[in-house]
Design an enzyme around this catalytic site. Structure first.
Site, PDB file in Angstrom:
ATOM      1  N   HIS A 125       0.824  -1.232   0.000  1.00  0.00           N
ATOM      2  CA  HIS A 125       0.000   0.000   0.000  1.00  0.00           C
ATOM      3  C   HIS A 125       0.850   1.271   0.000  1.00  0.00           C
ATOM      4  O   HIS A 125       0.307   2.368  -0.163  1.00  0.00           O
ATOM      5  CB  HIS A 125      -0.933   0.037   1.216  1.00  0.00           C
ATOM      6  CG  HIS A 125      -1.975  -1.034   1.219  1.00  0.00           C
ATOM      7  ND1 HIS A 125      -2.799  -1.277   0.148  1.00  0.00           N
ATOM      8  CD2 HIS A 125      -2.317  -1.951   2.169  1.00  0.00           C
ATOM      9  CE1 HIS A 125      -3.614  -2.288   0.425  1.00  0.00           C
ATOM     10  NE2 HIS A 125      -3.335  -2.721   1.650  1.00  0.00           N
ATOM     11  N   HIS A 164      -6.218  -7.306  -0.341  1.00  0.00           N
ATOM     12  CA  HIS A 164      -6.315  -5.878  -0.664  1.00  0.00           C
ATOM     13  C   HIS A 164      -5.519  -5.588  -1.936  1.00  0.00           C
ATOM     14  O   HIS A 164      -4.457  -6.181  -2.165  1.00  0.00           O
ATOM     15  CB  HIS A 164      -5.754  -5.038   0.495  1.00  0.00           C
ATOM     16  CG  HIS A 164      -6.410  -5.309   1.814  1.00  0.00           C
ATOM     17  ND1 HIS A 164      -5.847  -6.141   2.765  1.00  0.00           N
ATOM     18  CD2 HIS A 164      -7.582  -4.872   2.314  1.00  0.00           C
ATOM     19  CE1 HIS A 164      -6.662  -6.199   3.821  1.00  0.00           C
ATOM     20  NE2 HIS A 164      -7.718  -5.439   3.579  1.00  0.00           N
TER      21      HIS A 164
HETATM   22 ZN   LIG Z   1      -4.008  -7.162   2.872  1.00  0.00          ZN
END
Ligand SMILES: [Zn+2]
Length: 310
Positions: A125, A164
């Protein structure tokens, strides 16, 4: 050639809060699982601290300096709503990057076939200029640039099966046609990116999966979309953002994978690595928050790496 396991005790020194799911206990659980006899053939290496300058392969130097300048001498410093640094974070971050670059060293120089880096904090991320979502710096993106600058790799692929979407990796690869990003992830979901029509220069392959999707949908996404595209790209090295939070028992995600799916996808990736790049693969831990599911899933993943080495 063996499979390498690269990790370090200092990864448990990054400690955001006793109730934070991205906890030191995650690595302790993985270490216990990898003590089983089947893993005795692993080449075990301590992750070195990276030079700070290596991080600038993927992040602006000014941002890197700013992050280290804000690391606390005591207590916690918050970087976003979900992400904080403790006293041990600086060393953990540097050893996380160092794990990945030393794995690239070992794999690209032919000392090992492939490698798994058991690191914290995760990285996918982390945006070029932003700490985000438990992640400080983008370990796999740094590894991809490092393989190019230090070993002359021309085409490097990252496959991300964390629940994610790897928004940071996608952002860093968006204008880089010689870097490939393939991701399966729950969608719509945090962090919001990862739609199928986000394609960069034709080098980004997102496979969004709706909540509740399980083994069959996951495997179809790889068989029909990600694996053919990866083989067509013909990478010189495959990096894996190996998050295990798409497991059915994970508390953060709503996908329904099992250990067998992680073994299966790792075998598929290793098969393409054998065709394209002499089996060169470097896998790097991202998420996975049920301690038992994380341990068994990592074990299945590392066993598959070992089956393609030796
Ligand atoms: Zn994750």
């Amino acid at each position: 050639m063996p499979t390498a396991l690269i990790t370090h005790k200092a990864f448990t020194g990054h400690d955001m809060h006793p109730s934070h799911p991205e906890s030191p206990a995650r690595l302790e659980s993985i270490w216990r699982a990898l003590e089983a006899p089947v893993f005795s053939a692993l080449t075990r290496t301590d992750a070195p601290e990276a030079e700070i300058g290596v991080i600038s392969l993927a992040h602006p130097a000014q941002h890197v300096e700013g992050v280290f300048g804000n690391m606390p001498l005591e207590g916690l410093t918050s970087f976003d709503a979900d992400t904080a640094a403790s006293i041990g974070t600086r060393e953990a971050v540097l050893r996380g990057v160092g794990a990945v670059t030393s794995a690239v060293d070992l794999v690209m120089s032919g000392q090992v076939q492939n490698a798994f880096c058991a690191v914290r904090p995760p990285g996918h991320h982390a945006e070029p200029d932003q700490v985000m979502g438990f992640c400080f710096f983008n370990n796999v993106a740094i590894g991809a640039h490092y393989a190019r600058s230090h070993f002359g790799a021309e085409r490097v692929a990252v496959i991300d099966f964390d629940v994610h979407h790897g928004n940071g990796t996608q952002a860093m690869f968006w204008n880089e046609p010689d870097l490939f990003f393939g991701s399966s992830h729950q969608f719509p979901f945090y962090p919001g990116t990862g739609a199928q029509n986000e394609t960069g220069q034709g080098n980004i392959f997102n496979a969004p999966l709706s909540a509740g999707s399980g083994s069959q949908t996951f495997r179809e996404a790889y068989e029909q979309r990600i694996l053919p595209a990866l083989e067509g790209f013909a990478p010189d090295l495959i990096l894996v953002s190996a998050g295990f939070d798409a497991h059915r028992d994970d508390p953060l995600g709503q996908l329904a994978l099992s250990e067998d799916d992680y073994h299966w996808v790792t075998q598929g990736l290793a098969g393409i690595a054998e065709k394209c790049c002499d089996g060169r693969m470097v896998s790097v831990l991202e998420g996975g928050y049920n301690l038992d599911a994380l341990a068994t899933s990592v074990a299945a993943h590392v066993e598959a790496l070992m089956e393609h080495s030796g």
